[in-house]
Design an enzyme around this catalytic site. Structure first.
Site, PDB file in Angstrom:
ATOM      1  N   GLU A   1       0.850  -1.198   0.000  1.00 24.78           N
ATOM      2  CA  GLU A   1       0.000   0.000   0.000  1.00 24.78           C
ATOM      3  C   GLU A   1       0.885   1.247   0.000  1.00 24.78           C
ATOM      4  O   GLU A   1       0.656   2.187  -0.756  1.00 24.78           O
ATOM      5  CB  GLU A   1      -0.896  -0.013   1.239  1.00 24.78           C
ATOM      6  N   HIS A   2       1.885   1.273   0.868  1.00 26.82           N
ATOM      7  CA  HIS A   2       2.843   2.375   0.971  1.00 26.82           C
ATOM      8  C   HIS A   2       4.243   1.816   0.783  1.00 26.82           C
ATOM      9  O   HIS A   2       4.553   0.751   1.315  1.00 26.82           O
ATOM     10  CB  HIS A   2       2.805   3.032   2.360  1.00 26.82           C
TER      11      HIS A   2
END
Length: 114
Positions: free
Chosen positions: A8-9
């Protein structure tokens, strides 16, 4: 490894960061002064990001998420005639004869001298 994981990050702490090489991440944070919390709270980047490996094929939520793109194809007779043989060849290669027949049927009058 991050491509397979598709986080996601993703924070890049590299001497020569190249974020364009890390396309399978929801958001990419470059350098020591770009923490994830900066993106979450202040930088203006999207905070609704795909998780669970989905960044391999999905982007963060945006206005485009709520649009429904539609493909519109318009050929005239001559354009379809020019594409006829290629379409039939692909249909045969894919073992989908009806795809080819859908084009050939439009030119049935050719055998009658048009």
């Amino acid at each position: 490894p991050s491509h397979a994981y598709a986080p996601e990050h993703l924070e890049l702490h590299l001497r020569d960061p190249r974020p364009e090489d890390f396309v399978n991440a929801g958001a990419v944070f470059v350098g020591a002064y770009s923490p994830v919390s900066l993106g979450d709270y202040l930088a203006g980047s999207n905070h609704v990001l795909p998780t669970g490996g989905q960044p391999r094929y999905a982007a963060g939520l945006s206005a485009a998420t709520f649009l429904r793109p539609q493909q519109v194809i318009v050929y005239d007779r001559e354009a379809l005639r020019a594409a006829h043989d290629d379409i039939v060849a692909l249909a045969v290669a894919e073992a989908l004869p009806a795809h080819g027949e859908a084009v050939t049927a439009r030119f049935a009058d050719l055998s009658a001298g048009e």
